[in-house]
Design an enzyme around this catalytic site. Sequence first.
Site, PDB file in Angstrom:
ATOM      1  N   ILE A 131       0.842  -1.194   0.000  1.00  0.00           N
ATOM      2  CA  ILE A 131       0.000   0.000   0.000  1.00  0.00           C
ATOM      3  C   ILE A 131       0.876   1.242   0.000  1.00  0.00           C
ATOM      4  O   ILE A 131       1.725   1.407   0.878  1.00  0.00           O
ATOM      5  CB  ILE A 131      -0.905   0.041   1.259  1.00  0.00           C
ATOM      6  N   ASP A 132       0.692   2.100  -0.992  1.00  0.00           N
ATOM      7  CA  ASP A 132       1.355   3.403  -1.004  1.00  0.00           C
ATOM      8  C   ASP A 132       0.332   4.445  -0.576  1.00  0.00           C
ATOM      9  O   ASP A 132      -0.750   4.536  -1.172  1.00  0.00           O
ATOM     10  CB  ASP A 132       1.865   3.744  -2.413  1.00  0.00           C
ATOM     11  N   ALA A 133       0.672   5.209   0.466  1.00  0.00           N
ATOM     12  CA  ALA A 133      -0.301   6.160   0.991  1.00  0.00           C
ATOM     13  C   ALA A 133       0.294   7.558   1.086  1.00  0.00           C
ATOM     14  O   ALA A 133       1.481   7.729   1.364  1.00  0.00           O
ATOM     15  CB  ALA A 133      -0.776   5.710   2.375  1.00  0.00           C
ATOM     16  N   PHE A 144      -2.495   5.226  -3.311  1.00  0.00           N
ATOM     17  CA  PHE A 144      -2.055   5.430  -4.688  1.00  0.00           C
ATOM     18  C   PHE A 144      -1.514   4.123  -5.269  1.00  0.00           C
ATOM     19  O   PHE A 144      -1.003   3.279  -4.537  1.00  0.00           O
ATOM     20  CB  PHE A 144      -0.952   6.500  -4.758  1.00  0.00           C
TER      21      PHE A 144
END
Lengths: 255, 206
Positions: A131-133, A144
């Site tokens: 997870i890219d946040a 994202f």
Amino acid sequence: MTVLRPRVIPCLLLNDESLVKTVKFGAYTYIGDPVNTVRIFNELEVDELAFLDITASRQSRRPNFKILENIANECFMPLAYGGGICDIEDVGRIFSIGFEKVAINSHAIRNPAFITQVADIYGSQSLIGSIDARKNLWGRYEVFSHGGTKKDSRNPLEWAQELERLGAGELLLTSMDQDGTWTGYDIKLTQSVTSKVNVPVIANGGAGTVRHIGDVIKKGGASAAAVGSIVVFQGKGLGVLVSFPSKQELKDCLA
Amino acid sequence: MLTVVDYGMGNLGSIVNMFRKIGVQTVVAVDPAGIERADKLLLPGVGAFDTAMARIEQQGLLELLNHKVLVEEVPILGICLGMQLLTESSEEGTLPGLGWIPAKTLAFKGRIDTVRYKVPHMGWNTVEMHRESPLTAGFESFEEHRFYFVHSYFVQCDDDRHSILKTAYGLRFDSAVQNGNIYGAQFHPEKSHAFGMQLFRNFARL
């Protein structure tokens, strides 16, 4: 009873064939040849390595299997790979090359059932939900994909819970805001997720000192800390130097 | 020659490469013909129990493996899921295991405090020497014995004499086993630096 030593994982970024390091997902600096870097990490006896090809998804490119094979051939420690994985055949090929885990980000957002498919065939322990946040102007976290170029409607916590439910065995949680800044992990983001999921969370983005690692594990509840800049640069704004904190330094920061 | 059984369950590259690093030649076999010639077998495995047993069956390897191991008594080393397959059954699936070691594969979930001890058990952990075995010869010379683990299920021997290494993770489980010519290691030697190389050297010398 033994408690596991917390894992500290160099998270190395591939731009197809070369190793790079980013600041806030941009401003690439060329680091060198991935295989030579692996040899150095072998000597340093690190816990495990993760490689992410950060341009694969956004360029609609499949994983560069040749480079991955060269990396695995040289590596006698656990390895994870993420970037451009779109089908179960890719996953099988990555494992047969000698990687233990795959990290899936963009394709899970497009097709959440893919996570379950991978988990059913290869087991959850082989599967990292990535997870890219990033925080928006109002301070709310957003997810994202595609190397930070595509915004999604989910928020990191609900997506983390969903990934766990779908079968991800652990989560790689990257703060885009902290990436490459040397100013410490996003403890708040990390804590918000670790307090609500049962799978191990690898915190990523922002490590600038060994103390930051201790903080994200102790205060953020992370099971592992991914490190980038501090293991490939001599210091902030300085040249390339592949290194790793000593056992004593890591012990001290967790005390 | 030392033959690595390839039944499509991953992880072969690193095993072959570590043997190469310590100067031991291996071959990878996908079919009965390749396994026929083996004088030593390595059964790797990453993934789900039933998928693995079904693949062994589908590739027509089950009968031949039984013959090689039980009749010819060729040394075999099962790694990770490969070790679990040596047992009679697994709570992960419904298919019977190879049953070469009187043991069961059990789930961590429901038996340990999964808040403190997350499942899968993933990472480096130490092993205790439980019983002497050629597989662990020379381990005394290491200051600590640690290996890389990734698993959600663990092996429990019916007879403790088959346990050669034990590891604590919420409970104590059998992290390496031996029943005559049949050996298993729950951890990944090929990912455990010097420790793994010592274990592979020992197996290659049998």
